[in-house]
Scaffold this active site. Sequence first.
Site, PDB file in Angstrom:
ATOM      1  N   ASP A 164       0.879  -1.177   0.000  1.00  0.00           N
ATOM      2  CA  ASP A 164       0.000   0.000   0.000  1.00  0.00           C
ATOM      3  C   ASP A 164       0.912   1.222   0.000  1.00  0.00           C
ATOM      4  O   ASP A 164       2.117   1.117   0.242  1.00  0.00           O
ATOM      5  CB  ASP A 164      -0.878  -0.018   1.264  1.00  0.00           C
ATOM      6  CG  ASP A 164      -1.777   1.211   1.373  1.00  0.00           C
ATOM      7  OD1 ASP A 164      -2.349   1.636   0.359  1.00  0.00           O
ATOM      8  OD2 ASP A 164      -1.896   1.770   2.481  1.00  0.00           O
ATOM      9  N   SER A 165       0.308   2.393  -0.215  1.00  0.00           N
ATOM     10  CA  SER A 165       1.084   3.628  -0.110  1.00  0.00           C
ATOM     11  C   SER A 165       1.583   3.834   1.318  1.00  0.00           C
ATOM     12  O   SER A 165       2.465   4.651   1.546  1.00  0.00           O
ATOM     13  CB  SER A 165       0.209   4.818  -0.496  1.00  0.00           C
ATOM     14  OG  SER A 165      -0.863   4.938   0.434  1.00  0.00           O
ATOM     15  N   TYR A 194      -0.570   8.613  -1.944  1.00  0.00           N
ATOM     16  CA  TYR A 194      -0.570   8.449  -3.390  1.00  0.00           C
ATOM     17  C   TYR A 194      -1.736   9.227  -4.032  1.00  0.00           C
ATOM     18  O   TYR A 194      -1.724   9.472  -5.239  1.00  0.00           O
ATOM     19  CB  TYR A 194      -0.804   6.966  -3.757  1.00  0.00           C
ATOM     20  CG  TYR A 194       0.403   6.036  -3.707  1.00  0.00           C
ATOM     21  CD1 TYR A 194       1.661   6.475  -3.309  1.00  0.00           C
ATOM     22  CD2 TYR A 194       0.261   4.694  -4.062  1.00  0.00           C
ATOM     23  CE1 TYR A 194       2.732   5.591  -3.271  1.00  0.00           C
ATOM     24  CE2 TYR A 194       1.328   3.812  -4.037  1.00  0.00           C
ATOM     25  CZ  TYR A 194       2.565   4.262  -3.638  1.00  0.00           C
ATOM     26  OH  TYR A 194       3.613   3.385  -3.611  1.00  0.00           O
ATOM     27  N   GLY A 195      -2.747   9.508  -3.231  1.00  0.00           N
ATOM     28  CA  GLY A 195      -4.045   9.994  -3.724  1.00  0.00           C
ATOM     29  C   GLY A 195      -3.986  11.078  -4.784  1.00  0.00           C
ATOM     30  O   GLY A 195      -4.749  11.039  -5.740  1.00  0.00           O
ATOM     31  N   CYS A 219      -4.329  -1.195  -2.016  1.00  0.00           N
ATOM     32  CA  CYS A 219      -4.433   0.254  -2.162  1.00  0.00           C
ATOM     33  C   CYS A 219      -5.352   0.505  -3.357  1.00  0.00           C
ATOM     34  O   CYS A 219      -5.044   0.058  -4.468  1.00  0.00           O
ATOM     35  CB  CYS A 219      -3.036   0.816  -2.424  1.00  0.00           C
ATOM     36  SG  CYS A 219      -3.012   2.576  -2.766  1.00  0.00           S
ATOM     37  N   ASN A 220      -6.455   1.186  -3.113  1.00  0.00           N
ATOM     38  CA  ASN A 220      -7.384   1.471  -4.218  1.00  0.00           C
ATOM     39  C   ASN A 220      -6.722   2.349  -5.274  1.00  0.00           C
ATOM     40  O   ASN A 220      -6.936   2.167  -6.475  1.00  0.00           O
ATOM     41  CB  ASN A 220      -8.624   2.190  -3.684  1.00  0.00           C
ATOM     42  CG  ASN A 220      -9.498   1.303  -2.831  1.00  0.00           C
ATOM     43  OD1 ASN A 220     -10.478   0.747  -3.289  1.00  0.00           O
ATOM     44  ND2 ASN A 220      -9.131   1.140  -1.571  1.00  0.00           N
ATOM     45  N   THR A 221      -5.915   3.309  -4.817  1.00  0.00           N
ATOM     46  CA  THR A 221      -5.301   4.269  -5.735  1.00  0.00           C
ATOM     47  C   THR A 221      -4.281   3.565  -6.631  1.00  0.00           C
ATOM     48  O   THR A 221      -4.243   3.797  -7.853  1.00  0.00           O
ATOM     49  CB  THR A 221      -4.632   5.400  -4.930  1.00  0.00           C
ATOM     50  OG1 THR A 221      -5.524   5.815  -3.894  1.00  0.00           O
ATOM     51  CG2 THR A 221      -4.278   6.577  -5.797  1.00  0.00           C
ATOM     52  N   CYS A 277     -10.893   3.475   0.290  1.00  0.00           N
ATOM     53  CA  CYS A 277      -9.447   3.626   0.505  1.00  0.00           C
ATOM     54  C   CYS A 277      -9.119   2.768   1.709  1.00  0.00           C
ATOM     55  O   CYS A 277      -9.848   2.782   2.709  1.00  0.00           O
ATOM     56  CB  CYS A 277      -9.113   5.096   0.776  1.00  0.00           C
ATOM     57  SG  CYS A 277      -7.436   5.353   1.402  1.00  0.00           S
ATOM     58  N   THR A 278      -8.023   2.010   1.611  1.00  0.00           N
ATOM     59  CA  THR A 278      -7.737   1.037   2.664  1.00  0.00           C
ATOM     60  C   THR A 278      -7.301   1.677   3.976  1.00  0.00           C
ATOM     61  O   THR A 278      -7.259   1.007   5.007  1.00  0.00           O
ATOM     62  CB  THR A 278      -6.670   0.032   2.187  1.00  0.00           C
ATOM     63  OG1 THR A 278      -5.519   0.763   1.732  1.00  0.00           O
ATOM     64  CG2 THR A 278      -7.200  -0.827   1.050  1.00  0.00           C
TER      65      THR A 278
HETATM   66  N1  DGL Z   1      -4.595   3.374   1.000  1.00  0.00           N
HETATM   67  C1  DGL Z   1      -4.717   3.957  -0.255  1.00  0.00           C
HETATM   68  C2  DGL Z   1      -5.952   3.636  -1.034  1.00  0.00           C
HETATM   69  O1  DGL Z   1      -6.567   2.626  -0.765  1.00  0.00           O
HETATM   70  C3  DGL Z   1      -3.935   5.142  -0.645  1.00  0.00           C
HETATM   71  C4  DGL Z   1      -4.221   6.409   0.019  1.00  0.00           C
HETATM   72  C5  DGL Z   1      -3.205   7.434  -0.392  1.00  0.00           C
HETATM   73  O2  DGL Z   1      -2.034   7.135  -0.324  1.00  0.00           O
HETATM   74  O3  DGL Z   1      -3.628   8.519  -0.788  1.00  0.00           O
HETATM   75  O4  DGL Z   1      -6.329   4.350  -1.920  1.00  0.00           O
END
Ligand code: DGL
Length: 251
Positions: A6-7, A38-39, A69-71, A180-181
């Site tokens: 993940d980020s 990462y968003g 990580c969704n992003t 987002c996780t």
């Molecule tokens: N945990 C992440 C997600 O699921 C990333 C959030 C981020 O880094 O902005 O999107």
Amino acid sequence: MIGIFDSGAGGLSVLKELVQLMPHEHYLYYADSANCPYGDKDREFIISRSLSISQMLVERGAGLIVVACNTATAAAISTLRAKWPDLPFVGMEPAVKPAALNTRTGVVGVLATAGTLKGGNYLDLREKYSHEVRVEEHIGRGFVELVERGELSGERAEAVVRDALEPLLSKGADTLVLGCTHYPFLKDVIAKVAAELSPDKPVKIINPAPAVAAQAKRLYREGDALEEACVEFASSADNLELLERLYALGR
Ligand code: DGL
């Protein structure tokens, strides 16, 4: 070994579900906390980080990689699958379908990062369900930073969450998708603020992590069973203590 990244610390919410479902495996969790969030970052940057991290996980012997990580899923999973066609990659997807099945008001609220909300997968999902329900979305500004600091409660966290929930609940959303996780770590605050903002109408919060873990279990060819799960952490920042603490919380 199952690789997961993940980020930052957010993917620990997925790791917990994986360990629950497959308690005799070896896991290597990588947090890219030095580059978190990462968003709002460029797609190219996220692809390049996802490739380097996956390369490391492959070299360490991963038999499956969970992009927790969704992003990163939105930006990079097709590139990862093209580079390692024989390795299963499991990604995240905002849980619009279960939310559409649950809502009574006909309005679903999706909380996610900017990168996820403009990703092709999400846009297709939204389009698919927009005939049945109204999908409203909002960026969880500041959520990721709270979790990366380990700040999971208190007035400041509540104010950040209120800013994001208010626009969704005022449009009638009774079902919130955590896209987002990182967000499940704030689920107590989210539930508290949602109950304050919507005292007469219960708000259901949906986290896709259990479904993602179930998909990983379907795809993983399990290795030699260990007596108990072995979980290793690695990070691009100096925050292993925080990762271990958040993992121990079991969110
Ligand atoms: N945990 C992440 C997600 O699921 C990333 C959030 C981020 O880094 O902005 O999107």
